[in-house]
Write an enzyme that holds these catalytic residues in place. Sequence first.
Site, short mmCIF file in Angstrom:
data_model
loop_
_atom_site.label_atom_id
_atom_site.label_comp_id
_atom_site.label_asym_id
_atom_site.label_seq_id
_atom_site.Cartn_x
_atom_site.Cartn_y
_atom_site.Cartn_z
N HIS A 55 0.84 -1.18 0.00
CA HIS A 55 0.00 0.00 0.00
C HIS A 55 0.89 1.24 0.00
O HIS A 55 1.99 1.23 0.54
CB HIS A 55 -0.89 0.02 1.24
CG HIS A 55 -1.85 -1.13 1.30
ND1 HIS A 55 -2.30 -1.67 2.49
CD2 HIS A 55 -2.47 -1.84 0.32
CE1 HIS A 55 -3.14 -2.66 2.24
NE2 HIS A 55 -3.25 -2.79 0.94
N PHE A 114 3.90 0.34 5.05
CA PHE A 114 4.49 -0.73 5.86
C PHE A 114 3.79 -2.07 5.61
O PHE A 114 3.73 -2.91 6.51
CB PHE A 114 4.44 -0.44 7.36
CG PHE A 114 5.05 0.86 7.81
CD1 PHE A 114 5.68 1.71 6.91
CD2 PHE A 114 5.01 1.24 9.13
CE1 PHE A 114 6.24 2.92 7.32
CE2 PHE A 114 5.58 2.44 9.57
CZ PHE A 114 6.19 3.28 8.65
N HIS A 115 3.27 -2.30 4.41
CA HIS A 115 2.45 -3.49 4.14
C HIS A 115 3.01 -4.30 2.99
O HIS A 115 2.30 -4.69 2.06
CB HIS A 115 1.00 -3.08 3.85
CG HIS A 115 0.36 -2.34 4.99
ND1 HIS A 115 -0.72 -1.49 4.80
CD2 HIS A 115 0.63 -2.34 6.32
CE1 HIS A 115 -1.08 -0.99 5.98
NE2 HIS A 115 -0.27 -1.50 6.91
N GLN A 116 4.31 -4.63 3.03
CA GLN A 116 4.94 -5.39 1.95
C GLN A 116 4.40 -6.81 1.93
O GLN A 116 4.37 -7.50 2.96
CB GLN A 116 6.46 -5.40 2.16
CG GLN A 116 7.10 -4.03 2.17
CD GLN A 116 7.15 -3.37 3.52
OE1 GLN A 116 6.71 -3.94 4.51
NE2 GLN A 116 7.69 -2.17 3.58
#
Length: 543
Positions: free
Chosen positions: A304, A458-460
């Site tokens: 994201h 922070f949504h890898q």
Amino acid sequence: MASANRLSKDYDVIVCGGGSAGCVVASRLAADPDLEVLLIEAGGMDDAPEVRDPTIWMRNIGSERDWGFASEPCPGLNGRRAPLPMGRVLGGGSSVNGLVWARGHKSDFDLWEAETGDPGWGYEAAVDLYRRIEDWDGPASPLRGVGGPMSITLPKDPIPVVHGLLADACELGVPAVADHNAEAMAGDGCCAIANVNVDRDGQRVSTATAYLRPKIGQPNLTVVTHALTRRVVIENGRAVAVEFEHDGEIRLARARHEIVLSLGAINTPKTLMLSGIGDAAALRRLGLPVVQHLPGVGQNFQDHILVAGCVFEYREPSAPRNNSAEFTIFCKSEASLTRPDLQPILEECAFGSEVTRPAYDLPVDPSACFTLAPGLIRPKSRGHVALTGARPEDPVKVHANFLSEEADVRALLRCVEICREIGHSDALRPFVKRELMPGPLSAREMLTFLRNAAGTYFHQTCTAKMGRDPMSVVDGSLKVYGVDGLRVADGSIMPEVAGGNTMAPCVLIGERAADLIARALATKTDLPSRTDLASRQLDGAAA
């Protein structure tokens, strides 16, 4: 934590990575006293104040509890390298993140079911798993769980501006709801005070505290911290051991039944490739043996996008409270979309990038300003993770390719407009003195601002996706195609990044993985096996 000197030679299951999913897998399996479980975690214990105190979670970023990854230069970010924080501590991301508990939209689980052909990934099954996971103390709903390990609550005393944000989002046509994780997650959007994983004493609840800590001390569960997974040892097509580094020594732990990789969307594909699992041509170029040709390993990288951000100065100082991110919106950039693609979120400080913060001279005092940060949760841009060498010590390159698709740019420009509209609304006049960033810019200036301000949420995820096409890495049971005894259980298995903060879906993935493994071990009839897809992929490698 156990010393590696006391490691036994064999375990039934080895879990690599004690993060949002890995702690769940290890804990659930260790509930069976007849199973010997080993959990290997590269970071240390989660006993830091920055982990426990939700109001200072951002101090974890860039600390020893962060892997410190960064993307390669992104043309879509004006050549900037985007920081990619990931938790390197027991509990992983659930120990260092912003504590927003977002289950994901119904359409996410519909997609997972369609991609795998497994109704166990569908929405009804997901709701059942979340009921097991949660101890929810908010508004009652048949969709929510009570009595589970994860304490989920609503901030009891959000900062005053939150009420103005709720009122104005409603005026823009985004309905306010008491719980964004209930019926709204099958709808067209909402705004709400964010669910947070905080206990009754105001302390963070991570998967380390909720799942693992109650099991620590059991003789059948061994947890080794500061232990870096290097590779999986595969013999005759079966994963049999894990090579890891601890106290400066290379060690080997053998698994009688299964090995589970829960290392995250960067380290999971790295470990797979170092173990000989990945695109055959790329592995051969580095001199790595090809154990299994799976061209999807490391591909399909998604994250994201969070924009730092639309900053407004308070009329009166307002210190951050709770998790410093108490309000969120799920909405659409275009009315014709079938599901929300935007998720702006409140940041209770002046949130700027390394470019925009000095350019706008943003205040350091968090009580001076708030930020409504535009967020994109349905990105079209795709990236990949690549090895730079054949040694575990060699870094990976993360080609994030943020804003490489024009559709993402259009959606985020619209999101900036929405956030600025809210900030200038009548409902916020009692709170807002003035807008500090970005201000009224021309179209060209706003595009430059966006590329200078955008970065990770922070949504890898998504680099070892589950599915049935040739780019899939695992099947619906999370088994790695073509390798017996090896599964993946973390955010990398998502075919498409979930539509909201990704911690909750990762906990769900851990629960489902534990169920699948326990069932396989109980019946002894569901052991991993090669599939027709794997055979086709091997044929492709030979060609």
